[in-house]
Design an enzyme around this catalytic site. Structure first.
Site, short mmCIF file in Angstrom:
data_model
loop_
_atom_site.label_atom_id
_atom_site.label_comp_id
_atom_site.label_asym_id
_atom_site.label_seq_id
_atom_site.Cartn_x
_atom_site.Cartn_y
_atom_site.Cartn_z
N ILE A 17 13.72 52.83 16.66
CA ILE A 17 14.93 52.71 15.85
C ILE A 17 15.26 54.02 15.16
O ILE A 17 16.42 54.32 14.87
CB ILE A 17 14.81 51.56 14.82
CG1 ILE A 17 16.20 51.13 14.32
CG2 ILE A 17 13.91 51.95 13.64
CD1 ILE A 17 17.12 50.62 15.42
N LYS A 136 4.43 45.29 5.24
CA LYS A 136 5.67 45.57 4.52
C LYS A 136 5.62 44.98 3.11
O LYS A 136 6.11 45.60 2.15
CB LYS A 136 6.88 45.03 5.29
CG LYS A 136 7.22 45.81 6.55
CD LYS A 136 8.48 45.28 7.21
CE LYS A 136 8.83 46.08 8.46
NZ LYS A 136 10.08 45.60 9.10
N ARG A 140 6.04 46.89 -0.49
CA ARG A 140 6.95 46.47 -1.57
C ARG A 140 6.19 46.26 -2.88
O ARG A 140 6.70 46.57 -3.96
CB ARG A 140 7.67 45.17 -1.17
CG ARG A 140 8.79 45.38 -0.17
CD ARG A 140 9.79 44.24 -0.24
NE ARG A 140 10.79 44.32 0.81
CZ ARG A 140 11.86 43.54 0.88
NH1 ARG A 140 12.07 42.62 -0.05
NH2 ARG A 140 12.73 43.67 1.87
#
Length: 319
Positions: A17, A136, A140
């Site tokens: 990406i 992830k 966070r």
């Protein structure tokens, strides 16, 4: 404070990406004054022609080791980056904590976009227990507890349509399309809506985020190219190919059983099965997304996305 990103440093900018994000940053109008890619010696050699093309478009390049604190610190200093974009892949998510720590220590970094493109990891009360989300979520947690100076924005895109339409060999029941055989696999009755982003639109949304810093600081932006059901995707494939497709419907409970078995076996495809189950359960849907906040124009439609997929999709894209 009033802030405009001018010196951007991207990690993972040649990846799956990341390439779309890097290309979009370089072609943004008006241009960003400085875009710098941090890449490894191996990637610099392996993808030399692509990097050379980007350099001709204005890209600066720093070669170093993502796992070396000294290299990352030096990159922050030499680029004088005020904005950092991470597009590291799933295998590199844990390294973001050190990138964030060093960004907080730096004299220049004010804004950080972690690698969150994809599934919403805080969508509902089941999200904290989903296995693919754990790294992830750890990032966070670090951000909430440790960052005081640097602002953070998550660009949450949902599944990439370009990859969602692909089937995994031997795991077709999890969903996907085979144009050469005119076959499709959908979950349940195929009517459950899914919010998608095309990979080029991920790049557009990142640029849109950078154009709206004050509106984006501290937020998890939910952005989408379009929201459709798998059956609508089948209908579009049939329209564009001029043929009737064979559609296989997988009960959600069957997908859950396959998913559990894959995790039990330690099969790496378990992650894909989990994510496809999450999407089928409505894990990409919201009362309202954040598209209007970013005012991004020229987003792909379902028609655009299927046309691109039939032409070879992301596997044939050039940057």
């Amino acid at each position: 404070m009033t802030f405009t990103p001018t010196r951007i440093l991207i990690f993972g900018g040649t990846g799956t990406i990341g390439s779309y994000i890097t290309a979009s940053l370089l072609r943004a109008k008006p241009q960003f004054p400085q875009v710098t890619l941090f890449t490894s010696p191996g990637t610099a050699e392996k993808k030399a022609s692509q990097i050379a093309k980007w350099k001709s478009e204005g890209l600066s390049v720093i070669v170093g080791d993502l796992t070396s604190s000294a290299d990352v610190k030096a990159a922050y200093q030499s680029s004088q980056a005020d904005t950092v974009i991470s597009a590291v892949g799933r295998g590199g998510l844990q390294h973001q904590i050190e990138l964030l720590r060093l960004a907080e220590e730096s004299q220049t970094v004010q804004w950080f976009l972690p690698s969150e493109y994809g599934t919403d990891i805080e969508h509902n009360d089941k999200s904290p227990n989903e296995k693919p989300h754990q790294l992830k979520l750890k990032v966070r947690k670090y951000i909430r507890e440790e960052l005081k100076k640097v602002k953070v924005t998550y660009v949450v895109t949902g599944p990439y349509f370009d990859m969602w339409v692909d089937t995994a060999p031997g795991l077709e029941i999890a969903g996907g399309f085979k144009p050469e055989e005119k076959k499709a696999w959908v979950i349940e009755d195929g009517e459950g809506k899914v919010g998608f982003c095309t990979m080029w639109d991920v790049g557009k949304f990142v640029v849109g985020t950078l154009r709206h810093p004050q509106e984006s600081f501290g937020k998890a932006l939910k952005v989408q190219s379009f929201i459709v059901s798998p059956n609508e995707v089948v209908a579009e494939y049939e329209r564009q190919t001029g043929a009737k497709w064979e559609v296989t419907k997988t009960p959600l409970d069957e997908l859950r059983s396959v998913e559990a078995k894959l995790w039990e076996e330690g099969n790496p495809r378990a992650t894909s099965a989990t994510l496809r189950r999450i999407w089928a359960e409505g894990g990409t849907l919201y009362a309202k997304n954040d598209n209007d906040l970013l005012n991004v124009e020229g987003l792909d439609t379902l028609t655009d996305a299927v046309k691109h997929a039939l032409a070879g999709g992301y596997k044939t894209d050039t940057f």
